[in-house]
Scaffold this motif. Structure first.
Motif, PDB file in Angstrom:
ATOM      1  N   MET A  23     -22.973  -2.309  26.692  1.00  0.00           N
ATOM      2  CA  MET A  23     -23.646  -1.509  27.711  1.00  0.00           C
ATOM      3  C   MET A  23     -23.401  -0.018  27.509  1.00  0.00           C
ATOM      4  O   MET A  23     -24.304   0.797  27.677  1.00  0.00           O
ATOM      5  CB  MET A  23     -23.194  -1.931  29.117  1.00  0.00           C
ATOM      6  N   ASP A  24     -22.185   0.350  27.130  1.00  0.00           N
ATOM      7  CA  ASP A  24     -21.888   1.756  26.871  1.00  0.00           C
ATOM      8  C   ASP A  24     -22.709   2.279  25.704  1.00  0.00           C
ATOM      9  O   ASP A  24     -23.191   3.404  25.725  1.00  0.00           O
ATOM     10  CB  ASP A  24     -20.393   1.969  26.604  1.00  0.00           C
ATOM     11  N   PHE A  25     -22.868   1.476  24.672  1.00  0.00           N
ATOM     12  CA  PHE A  25     -23.709   1.866  23.530  1.00  0.00           C
ATOM     13  C   PHE A  25     -25.150   2.052  23.990  1.00  0.00           C
ATOM     14  O   PHE A  25     -25.839   2.979  23.571  1.00  0.00           O
ATOM     15  CB  PHE A  25     -23.618   0.803  22.435  1.00  0.00           C
ATOM     16  N   GLY A  79     -13.803   7.319  24.106  1.00  0.00           N
ATOM     17  CA  GLY A  79     -14.705   6.727  25.076  1.00  0.00           C
ATOM     18  C   GLY A  79     -15.314   5.456  24.498  1.00  0.00           C
ATOM     19  O   GLY A  79     -15.564   5.349  23.297  1.00  0.00           O
ATOM     20  N   ALA A  80     -15.545   4.475  25.350  1.00  0.00           N
ATOM     21  CA  ALA A  80     -16.031   3.168  24.905  1.00  0.00           C
ATOM     22  C   ALA A  80     -17.408   3.243  24.243  1.00  0.00           C
ATOM     23  O   ALA A  80     -17.753   2.370  23.453  1.00  0.00           O
ATOM     24  CB  ALA A  80     -16.073   2.198  26.085  1.00  0.00           C
ATOM     25  N   GLY A  81     -18.189   4.270  24.523  1.00  0.00           N
ATOM     26  CA  GLY A  81     -19.498   4.415  23.903  1.00  0.00           C
ATOM     27  C   GLY A  81     -19.439   4.555  22.392  1.00  0.00           C
ATOM     28  O   GLY A  81     -20.418   4.302  21.700  1.00  0.00           O
ATOM     29  N   HIS A  82     -18.290   4.925  21.877  1.00  0.00           N
ATOM     30  CA  HIS A  82     -18.131   5.077  20.428  1.00  0.00           C
ATOM     31  C   HIS A  82     -17.861   3.743  19.726  1.00  0.00           C
ATOM     32  O   HIS A  82     -18.048   3.620  18.525  1.00  0.00           O
ATOM     33  CB  HIS A  82     -16.959   6.022  20.121  1.00  0.00           C
ATOM     34  N   MET A  83     -17.413   2.749  20.463  1.00  0.00           N
ATOM     35  CA  MET A  83     -16.910   1.523  19.860  1.00  0.00           C
ATOM     36  C   MET A  83     -17.932   0.759  19.028  1.00  0.00           C
ATOM     37  O   MET A  83     -17.601   0.264  17.963  1.00  0.00           O
ATOM     38  CB  MET A  83     -16.338   0.594  20.938  1.00  0.00           C
ATOM     39  N   THR A  84     -19.159   0.622  19.494  1.00  0.00           N
ATOM     40  CA  THR A  84     -20.134  -0.176  18.754  1.00  0.00           C
ATOM     41  C   THR A  84     -20.357   0.392  17.365  1.00  0.00           C
ATOM     42  O   THR A  84     -20.294  -0.331  16.368  1.00  0.00           O
ATOM     43  CB  THR A  84     -21.466  -0.263  19.525  1.00  0.00           C
TER      44      THR A  84
END
Length: 96
Positions: A23-25, A79-84
């Protein structure tokens, strides 16, 4: 939603849940990503890839610069948006 009453550990576990990471991605695929101009219908994707994709590749490059042994572990807090994207880069790298 952030629930601070359960503590930082619970928050980190929630943020690192695979569904939340997806979802963050996804937040990078709306908003400015969809912006178009008369001259450039891909203005949004061009803008987002110009800063966001580049930023993640720079993060990866900085991690590559760490002089770590194969048995070492590296903790990266972002930030979790970087994880994907970072997970994909690490999975594709022959070094990791």
């Amino acid at each position: 939603m952030v629930n601070y009453s359960k503590g930082i550990r619970a928050e980190l576990i929630q943020k690192n849940n695979s569904n939340n990471i997806k979802m963050d991605f996804g937040t990078y695929l709306i908003g400015v990503f969809k912006y178009e101009t008369k001259e450039n219908e891909f203005f949004g994707p061009d803008f987002v890839t110009g800063w966001w994709f580049n930023r993640n590749l720079r993060i990866f490059r900085n991690i590559q610069k760490i002089n770590a042994k194969p048995t070492d572990r590296i903790l990266v807090i972002l930030g979790a948006g970087h994880m994907t994207l970072l997970n994909s880069v690490f999975d594709s790298s022959p070094e990791y």
